[in-house]
Design a protein around this motif. Structure first.
Motif, PDB file in Angstrom:
ATOM      1  N   GLY A 131     -29.130   0.351 -12.623  1.00 26.06           N
ATOM      2  CA  GLY A 131     -30.539   0.981 -13.111  1.00 26.06           C
ATOM      3  C   GLY A 131     -30.576  -0.649 -14.711  1.00 26.06           C
ATOM      4  N   CYS A 132     -32.000  -0.835 -15.103  1.00 27.77           N
ATOM      5  CA  CYS A 132     -31.914  -1.707 -16.411  1.00 27.77           C
ATOM      6  C   CYS A 132     -30.921  -2.875 -16.226  1.00 27.77           C
ATOM      7  N   MET A 133     -30.280  -3.989 -15.404  1.00 26.64           N
ATOM      8  CA  MET A 133     -29.320  -4.412 -15.195  1.00 26.64           C
ATOM      9  C   MET A 133     -30.300  -5.644 -15.003  1.00 26.64           C
ATOM     10  N   LEU A 134     -30.953  -5.889 -14.128  1.00 33.21           N
ATOM     11  CA  LEU A 134     -32.040  -6.908 -14.173  1.00 33.21           C
ATOM     12  C   LEU A 134     -32.398  -7.305 -15.093  1.00 33.21           C
ATOM     13  N   GLU A 135     -33.055  -6.128 -15.691  1.00 33.63           N
ATOM     14  CA  GLU A 135     -33.461  -6.926 -17.471  1.00 33.63           C
ATOM     15  C   GLU A 135     -32.110  -8.237 -18.237  1.00 33.63           C
ATOM     16  N   THR A 136     -31.522  -7.002 -17.827  1.00 32.25           N
ATOM     17  CA  THR A 136     -30.327  -7.772 -18.709  1.00 32.25           C
ATOM     18  C   THR A 136     -29.631  -9.062 -17.956  1.00 32.25           C
ATOM     19  N   LEU A 137     -29.858  -9.096 -17.070  1.00 30.41           N
ATOM     20  CA  LEU A 137     -29.214 -10.622 -15.980  1.00 30.41           C
ATOM     21  C   LEU A 137     -30.121 -11.395 -16.819  1.00 30.41           C
ATOM     22  N   LYS A 138     -31.299 -11.017 -16.347  1.00 35.40           N
ATOM     23  CA  LYS A 138     -32.297 -11.745 -17.303  1.00 35.40           C
ATOM     24  C   LYS A 138     -32.510 -12.287 -18.808  1.00 35.40           C
ATOM     25  N   ALA A 139     -31.688 -11.828 -19.292  1.00 37.04           N
ATOM     26  CA  ALA A 139     -32.560 -11.902 -21.212  1.00 37.04           C
ATOM     27  C   ALA A 139     -31.153 -13.157 -20.797  1.00 37.04           C
ATOM     28  N   SER A 140     -29.952 -12.672 -20.380  1.00 34.07           N
ATOM     29  CA  SER A 140     -28.544 -13.210 -20.430  1.00 34.07           C
ATOM     30  C   SER A 140     -28.006 -15.022 -20.098  1.00 34.07           C
ATOM     31  N   ASP A 141     -29.280 -15.246 -18.671  1.00 33.82           N
ATOM     32  CA  ASP A 141     -29.047 -16.727 -18.279  1.00 33.82           C
ATOM     33  C   ASP A 141     -30.960 -15.931 -17.668  1.00 33.82           C
ATOM     34  N   PRO A 142     -32.253 -16.398 -18.213  1.00 32.40           N
ATOM     35  CA  PRO A 142     -33.015 -17.024 -17.608  1.00 32.40           C
ATOM     36  C   PRO A 142     -33.783 -17.543 -16.223  1.00 32.40           C
ATOM     37  N   ASP A 143     -32.411 -19.268 -16.340  1.00 28.99           N
ATOM     38  CA  ASP A 143     -32.912 -19.956 -15.306  1.00 28.99           C
ATOM     39  C   ASP A 143     -31.605 -19.652 -14.417  1.00 28.99           C
ATOM     40  N   VAL A 189     -28.712   6.169 -15.151  1.00 26.11           N
ATOM     41  CA  VAL A 189     -27.877   6.371 -14.005  1.00 26.11           C
ATOM     42  C   VAL A 189     -28.779   6.065 -12.268  1.00 26.11           C
ATOM     43  N   ALA A 190     -29.462   5.165 -12.645  1.00 25.39           N
ATOM     44  CA  ALA A 190     -30.490   5.119 -11.255  1.00 25.39           C
ATOM     45  C   ALA A 190     -29.994   3.657 -10.760  1.00 25.39           C
ATOM     46  N   SER A 191     -30.836   2.979  -9.392  1.00 26.82           N
ATOM     47  CA  SER A 191     -30.458   1.535  -8.998  1.00 26.82           C
ATOM     48  C   SER A 191     -31.657   0.665  -8.928  1.00 26.82           C
ATOM     49  N   THR A 192     -31.693  -0.555  -9.153  1.00 30.63           N
ATOM     50  CA  THR A 192     -32.798  -1.163  -8.636  1.00 30.63           C
ATOM     51  C   THR A 192     -32.273  -2.315  -7.462  1.00 30.63           C
ATOM     52  N   LEU A 193     -33.170  -2.159  -6.558  1.00 26.22           N
ATOM     53  CA  LEU A 193     -32.976  -3.479  -5.837  1.00 26.22           C
ATOM     54  C   LEU A 193     -33.823  -4.363  -5.856  1.00 26.22           C
ATOM     55  N   VAL A 194     -33.618  -5.380  -5.491  1.00 24.18           N
ATOM     56  CA  VAL A 194     -33.508  -6.555  -6.559  1.00 24.18           C
ATOM     57  C   VAL A 194     -33.520  -8.187  -5.025  1.00 24.18           C
ATOM     58  N   GLY A 195     -35.025  -8.671  -5.431  1.00 26.35           N
ATOM     59  CA  GLY A 195     -34.004  -9.835  -4.443  1.00 26.35           C
ATOM     60  C   GLY A 195     -36.124 -10.797  -4.591  1.00 26.35           C
ATOM     61  N   THR A 196     -35.917 -12.108  -3.705  1.00 24.88           N
ATOM     62  CA  THR A 196     -36.284 -13.085  -4.067  1.00 24.88           C
ATOM     63  C   THR A 196     -37.947 -12.826  -4.241  1.00 24.88           C
TER      64      THR A 196
END
Length: 582
Positions: A177-189, A99-106
């Motif tokens: 938390g950890c959702m960024l890794e999940t999204l990259k694994a599901s659709d890396p492009d 249970v945490a949050s991750t800030l993502v950008g480009t």
């Protein structure tokens, strides 16, 4: 919010409904918690266990309607539902996503402060891992930072926030938390270009994924108030006995969650009543400091302004008093000047009259001699007894006419020399020239000067002081007569002309000219024409023409001299404006 119910073939058991918070799509939520559903079905064969994937607001509405027996949600939402719906946790997930949050950008940002003025995509302001954890981190860095960030609410599912960054609708996004890794694994492009920033290194190391906030207690499994304690106990035992899929443990301490919500004043700690002074000061501390400093400067400024106002008021009072005194002095000086001018004008009139005295005496002597002769003739004829009534009437008429003639001369002389205030009124220039002839005629006749008067017809009147203008005319005529003393008697002539003349700069007016055939003026003398105390007469004092010019200019006119076009002599012109009487 679309809710899907995952169930096995219809059972005859009592329904047992579990609401599950949906943050990544209903299919993901139902499949993620399917092991828990299966374990409860196994442990409670007489119950029909169903799962409902609901968003935050739909979950709240379902509890309000009493449609749920149990709830699986994040700890922040649980704290809010615990306060409003009195649910109570019976277990906490163990080993699940942190249970945490991750800030993502480009890749352009690295710290929280760089969010200032940027667009931040979130699923919902009430989302615990989807916004509130990052909100708390921003508040810890700078209490003013959250207000300087523009929120872009994308709604559920949570990958919509990441999509907003990739589509250019936001500069950064908040993910669980950890959702960024999940999204990259599901659709890396699609999601491969996203990077995490503002990382919490300690939390990231413990969780095994990139996190931007500390890790909080896991999701609770809570019973609703309408669920019997016996059923809750059976469900709790079944959860704690699970060995694969979703692993559950005893309820953990949720105090960190309450501390965070208390600091943000949300959920059960949201302000709904009057704000205490302490809270008000805490909320607006920076603004109060600014206000206090502004008030201090305003007070200092007010004191300074008051001091300057008083100082300038004193200066103005002193200046006003000085100005009043100067006005009084000026009025006195003007009054003295007017009096002095009247005296000079009176002296000038007396001077003119003095120059004409012998001629005036001769003029008066004629009617007086005639009266005397008529009286002696009447006396002799009475003594001889040859005086008839008709002779008496004729003699009386002749004596009365001669007396009237003498009285007119004396009356005009008295009016001319009398001291008086200036009296403005309409003046007929033709009539004034004719009236003046009674005074200058004797002087002209004695000097052998012929006077020709030319007055244009239908001349308008001018607003002037009759006596003062007459003084000017007499002064000019007397000067003209004096200028022809050495002129051949046959050439001694004087012309007085009055005609309408429009001055280009001053408007309509009347021009009166006096032209003599005397010796004229030299160029040097012409340069000093009408200057005070400058004279070409051996016994003159140089005030006559100066006073005449001041009189003309006081009436808004002008006076100047010029050499005639033909022959010797001098022409003096005066111009007076035509004005309406006011």
């Amino acid at each position: 919010m679309l809710s899907l119910v995952l169930s096995t073939p219809i059972q005859a058991g009592e329904p047992l409904r579990i609401g599950v918070l949906d943050y990544l799509g209903s299919d993901h939520s139902l499949s993620h918690w399917a092991p828990t559903q299966q374990a409860l079905r196994t442990a409670l064969p007489d119950h029909d266990v169903t799962l409902e994937a609901l968003g935050i607001h739909a979950l709240d509405a379902a509890l309000t309607e009493g449609r749920l027996d149990f709830v699986i949600t994040n700890p922040g939402n649980y704290a809010d539902l615990e306060f409003h719906h009195h649910i109570s946790r019976i277990a906490t997930i163990d080993g699940d996503l942190p249970v945490a949050s991750t800030l993502v950008g480009t890749g352009q940002m690295t710290t929280l402060r760089e969010l200032t003025g940027k667009r931040l995509a979130i699923v919902d302001p009430d989302a615990f891992g989807g916004f509130q954890l990052i909100w708390a981190e921003m508040q810890a860095v700078d209490p003013r930072l959250p207000a300087q960030v523009e929120l872009v609410v994308t709604g559920y599912p949570m990958q919509g926030a990441a999509e907003a960054v990739l589509d250019g609708r936001a500069d950064a996004a908040v993910l669980r938390g950890c959702m960024l890794e999940t999204l990259k694994a599901s659709d890396p492009d699609r999601f491969g270009t996203l990077t995490a920033f503002a990382l919490d290194d300690s939390a990231s190391q413990d969780a095994g994924c990139l996190l931007s906030s500390p890790v909080y207690p896991g999701w609770p499994f809570a019973k609703t108030p309408g669920t019997s304690p016996e059923l809750a106990k059976q469900v709790a035992v079944a959860l704690l006995q699970m060995t694969d899929g979703n692993l559950w443990t005893v309820p953990l301490d949720y105090q960190p969650v309450h501390d965070l919500m208390r600091g943000l004043q949300i959920g059960p700690y949201a302000r709904t009543g009057p704000v205490s002074l302490r809270d008000f000061i805490a909320d607006y501390r920076d603004w109060l400091i600014v206000l206090g400093v502004a008030l201090m400067f305003w007070a200092l400024y007010s004191v300074r302004i008051e001091t300057l106002v008083r100082r300038r008021t004193r200066a103005l009072d002193e200046a006003n008093a000085q100005l009043k005194q100067e006005m009084i002095d000026r009025q006195r000086a003007e009054a003295a000047d007017r009096q002095h001018r009247r005296e000079l004008e009176h002296v000038a009139r007396l001077s003119i009259l003095g120059e004409m005295a012998s001629s005036i005496a001769h003029e008066l002597n004629q009617p007086l001699s005639a009266i005397s002769n008529y009286a002696q003739g009447c006396l002799l004829r009475i003594q001889a007894g040859r005086f008839s009534e008709a002779d008496m009437v004729k003699a009386s008429e002749e004596m009365a006419g001669q007396a009237e003639r003498a009285a007119t001369v004396v009356k005009r002389i008295r009016a001319f020399v009398r001291k008086r205030e200036s009296q403005m009124g309409p003046v007929d220039m033709g009539a004034l020239i004719e009236e003046s002839a009674a005074i200058y005629a004797a002087s002209a006749n004695r000097a052998g000067v012929s006077v020709d008067v030319f007055v244009a017809e239908n001349l308008p009147t001018v607003m002037a002081d009759r006596v003062q203008v007459q003084q000017v005319i007499l002064n000019l005529v007397q000067n003209a007569i004096d200028a022809m003393t050495d002129t051949d008697p046959k050439a001694r002539s004087l012309e007085i002309r009055s005609a309408r003349y429009d001055d280009l700069s001053r408007g309509a007016g009347i021009c009166l000219s006096v032209r003599d055939h005397g010796h004229g003026m030299s160029p040097e003398a012409m340069d000093h024409f009408a200057e005070a105390f400058y004279t070409t007469k051996p016994e003159g004092i140089g005030l006559g023409l100066a006073l005449s010019r001041s009189i003309v200019e006081a009436h808004g006119g002008w006076m100047r001299a010029e050499a005639p076009e033909h022959g010797p002599g001098l022409r003096v012109l005066i111009w007076l404006p035509v004005k309406e009487e006011t």
